[in-house]
Design a protein around this motif. Structure first.
Motif, mmCIF file in Angstrom:
data_model
loop_
_atom_site.group_PDB
_atom_site.id
_atom_site.type_symbol
_atom_site.label_atom_id
_atom_site.label_comp_id
_atom_site.label_asym_id
_atom_site.label_seq_id
_atom_site.Cartn_x
_atom_site.Cartn_y
_atom_site.Cartn_z
ATOM 1 N N GLU A 144 -8.286 -1.925 -8.943
ATOM 2 C CA GLU A 144 -7.045 -1.516 -8.150
ATOM 3 C C GLU A 144 -5.965 -2.192 -9.123
ATOM 4 O O GLU A 144 -6.075 -3.167 -9.584
ATOM 5 C CB GLU A 144 -7.319 -2.721 -6.911
ATOM 6 N N HIS B 64 0.998 -1.125 0.149
ATOM 7 C CA HIS B 64 0.015 0.018 0.184
ATOM 8 C C HIS B 64 0.707 1.410 -0.034
ATOM 9 O O HIS B 64 0.490 2.363 -0.405
ATOM 10 C CB HIS B 64 -1.043 -0.034 1.427
ATOM 11 N N ASN C 291 -7.312 -6.856 -4.686
ATOM 12 C CA ASN C 291 -8.834 -6.828 -5.105
ATOM 13 C C ASN C 291 -8.697 -6.468 -6.629
ATOM 14 O O ASN C 291 -9.482 -5.725 -7.129
ATOM 15 C CB ASN C 291 -9.702 -5.944 -4.202
ATOM 16 N N THR C 292 -7.479 -6.841 -7.288
ATOM 17 C CA THR C 292 -7.176 -6.280 -8.457
ATOM 18 C C THR C 292 -8.191 -7.195 -9.575
ATOM 19 O O THR C 292 -8.582 -8.017 -9.283
ATOM 20 C CB THR C 292 -6.025 -6.485 -8.993
ATOM 21 N N VAL D 35 1.293 1.622 -3.710
ATOM 22 C CA VAL D 35 0.268 2.252 -4.757
ATOM 23 C C VAL D 35 0.131 3.843 -4.156
ATOM 24 O O VAL D 35 -0.083 4.504 -5.168
ATOM 25 C CB VAL D 35 -1.046 1.796 -3.812
ATOM 26 N N ARG E 213 -6.807 3.343 -7.901
ATOM 27 C CA ARG E 213 -7.556 2.298 -6.769
ATOM 28 C C ARG E 213 -8.740 1.768 -7.103
ATOM 29 O O ARG E 213 -8.919 0.896 -6.477
ATOM 30 C CB ARG E 213 -7.777 3.684 -5.834
ATOM 31 N N SER E 214 -9.459 2.216 -8.238
ATOM 32 C CA SER E 214 -10.417 1.379 -8.751
ATOM 33 C C SER E 214 -10.582 1.657 -10.375
ATOM 34 O O SER E 214 -10.824 2.620 -10.545
ATOM 35 C CB SER E 214 -11.796 1.927 -8.035
ATOM 36 N N ALA F 269 -12.963 1.278 -4.904
ATOM 37 C CA ALA F 269 -11.614 1.346 -4.141
ATOM 38 C C ALA F 269 -11.871 0.900 -2.595
ATOM 39 O O ALA F 269 -13.030 1.234 -2.034
ATOM 40 C CB ALA F 269 -11.129 2.800 -4.095
ATOM 41 N N GLN G 244 -1.725 -2.988 -8.225
ATOM 42 C CA GLN G 244 -0.820 -3.001 -7.350
ATOM 43 C C GLN G 244 0.453 -3.731 -7.950
ATOM 44 O O GLN G 244 0.185 -4.573 -8.550
ATOM 45 C CB GLN G 244 -1.098 -3.963 -5.946
#
Ligand code: SF4
Lengths: 331, 238
Positions: free
Chosen positions: A128, A115, B195-196, A118, A125-126, B46, A130
């Protein structure tokens, strides 16, 4: 006879034909308009400006082109995200080759690094995105097929597991660079493989080529709250990406080329993460490579990664009993 | 000729084709306009991540000084211990410092680490003292290999810059991560998992326990138990 019949036919054909053709024509125009209707949803900055369209490849830009491009991007970021920034373009340093080392016997799988990354690198973030994946592995096995991304116990570490964070390994022989059809990704002199987001065509060949699954694709327009944007941006790393381009870990190029530590390292509560210049014999990573036991993940694929897992012979998490132990063992 | 063609309308291929194409175009146009199969994004909203889940603070902030703050008063250790010399018998019940749990290997008395006469310091090898701000020297008495690792930056976190030429480098001290009285690294609540788009959890497939499966791509064949934990030896036999 022929001329008369042809005349008669052509007269009647013209009337019926006209109706048919005009109906088909009108329907065709309507269908064309309807099929173009998604264009109604285009925002005014979805189409590239002439300047963006004519922009050269990063390596072909003159200093002047570069500063113009950086200003244009800063302008766009301000328009799109409401955050005023300056986009930097730090150059690789001479005599520096970055290497990462991770103490796999101390990592507790807390995901702080994920995180912190990120946030630092302005990932979407949406949906997501990473760069770091922390794999929960079974003690006694290195089988990543049976690793778990989704562990969520009330507290980590768990006694029967060890944890292996995976991110871009900045390989010295990067297969992702080899497969890119447009040379939008390349290896810099300090060992970092970078992407020119303005040159990437989104074919995702590199994603398929990477043995570490380190590359991420922006399937959708990335979304980040303005208050979560990190305004310290660089062209080749954490400036906001658009839909349809690839991105990945760059060892926080915007920080590390200024001498700072990567964000994942700073957030790690256990100190499992080590970073530095491997060409400097006094650096922590050079010492680790000389003195510790090293594990190279998927060494057999021959990509010569610049990311090393190391472990402690004594007193590591790995030697904890797999049953729940009472507190305060030897450390 | 003309009469015949009027009484029996000619259905020629060309106009049929045009009508058909027109009809198809119109239908396609209507469907596209109505847009019945709207794009539904599989992206999840998100996930909220607390700021402390990416904080750079060390897990502990010890004082590195021989002071105790009690009921807004600040004492030096010696303030009390000069008045009340402690006996060195082990296993006594503490009447003060009752918040301390000692679970540090075989250590069972305070003077294993705290200096018996110089209460503002730690105990050295013999009678010498180790100042409170250099706890690593005390730890090194027993944990030699780890101390060597720490000295070279292999054990413990290094904050700041990767080379001192760019800025300050600070190596966290032992007790900024370990509670000296209970030194095992305290376990932590993990930050939210991925949660990708390509590692979403399949909620409907999730067994009750927290280890849904060990398959990163969430691929499993139908009927195969999700916890297929076949030992490696078995997997490799044909
Ligand atoms: S922050 Fe450190 S301990 Fe936590 S998962 Fe990442 S590497 Fe492991």
């Amino acid at each position: 006879m022929t001329s008369a019949s042809e005349n008669g036919n052509s007269v009647s054909m013209t009337r019926r034909g006209f109706l048919a053709k005009s109906t088909a024509g009108a329907a065709g125009v309507a269908a064309l308009a309807a099929s173009m209707s998604p264009l109604r949803h285009l925002a005014d900055d979805d189409l590239p400006s002439m300047e963006e369209f004519l922009q050269k490849h990063y390596k072909e830009m003159t200093q002047e082109d570069k500063s113009r491009t950086l200003a244009r991007i800063a302008n766009e970021v301000e328009k799109r995200h409401g955050v005023s920034t300056t986009i930097a373009d730090p150059a690789p340093m001479d005599g520096v080759e970055f290497v990462y080392a991770l103490n796999i016997s101390r990592c507790i799988g807390c995901r702080r690094c994920v995180h912190a990354c990120v946030k630092e690198n302005n990932q979407s973030r949406s949906p997501e995105v990473q760069y770091i994946r922390v794999l929960e592995m079974q003690k006694g096995s290195t089988d990543v097929e049976k690793a778990n991304h989704h562990y969520n116990p009330p507290a980590v570490p768990e006694h029967d597991s060890y944890y292996m964070p995976v991110q871009c390994h900045q390989c010295a022989k990067p297969p992702c660079v080899k497969v890119c059809p447009v040379e939008a990704t390349w290896q810099e002199p300090d060992g970092l493989t970078v992407i020119d987001y303005d040159w990437c065509i989104g074919c995702r060949y590199c994603e398929a080529a990477c043995p570490y699954w380190a590359r991420r694709f922006n399937f959708q327009e990335p979304s980040i709250d303005p208050e979560n944007i990190n305004p310290n941006m660089a062209y080749l790393s954490n400036r906001p990406r658009r839909k349809g381009v690839m991105e990945k870990c760059t060892y926080c190029l915007q920080r590390t080329r200024e001498g700072r530590m990567p964000a994942c390292l700073e957030a790690c509560p256990t100190g499992s993460r080590k970073f530095g210049n491997v060409l400097d014999p006094d650096s922590e990573v050079a010492y680790i490579l000389r003195h510790k036991r090293i594990f190279i993940f998927k060494e057999a694929v021959g990509t010569l990664p610049r990311f090393f897992y190391y472990f402690d012979e004594r007193g590591s998490r790995y030697h904890e009993p797999t049953a729940k132990a009472e507190q305060g063992g030897e450390a | 000729m003309t009469d015949a063609s009027l009484s029996k309308p000619q259905v020629d291929a060309l106009s049929v084709a045009f009508y058909t194409i027109g009809f198809v175009f119109l239908t396609v146009g209507c469907v596209l306009w109505a847009n019945p199969l709207r794009f539904k994004s599989p992206a999840k909203p998100a996930v909220y991540v607390e700021a402390k889940m990416r904080g750079t603070q060390p897990v502990r902030t010890p004082q590195l000084a021989p002071v105790l703050t009690h009921a807004t008063f600040t004492y030096q250790c010696s303030d009390c211990h000069d008045l009340f010399p402690s006996s060195d018998t082990s296993g006594r019940r503490l009447s003060f410092h009752t918040d301390i749990t000692l679970a540090h290997g075989i250590n069972d008395r305070c003077f294993n680490c705290h200096h018996q006469t110089d209460r503002n310091a730690f105990a050295g090898y013999r009678t010498e003292s180790i100042p409170f701000d250099k706890p690593q020297l005390l730890c090194a008495k027993c944990h030699g290999p780890v101390y060597q690792d720490w000295l070279h930056g292999v054990h413990g976190r290094t904050d700041g810059y990767w080379n001192a030429q760019f800025g300050p480098v600070r190596r966290l001290k032992c007790i900024e991560c370990h509670d000296p009285h209970t030194p095992a690294f305290a376990s932590l609540k993990p930050a939210p998992g991925p949660n990708t788009l390509r590692t979403t959890t399949h909620e409907h497939d999730k067994p009750a326990n927290h280890k849904p499966n060990r398959n990163p791509l969430m691929i499993w064949r139908k009927g195969e138990p999700q916890h297929a934990s076949t030992p490696d030896a078995e997997r490799n036999t044909p």
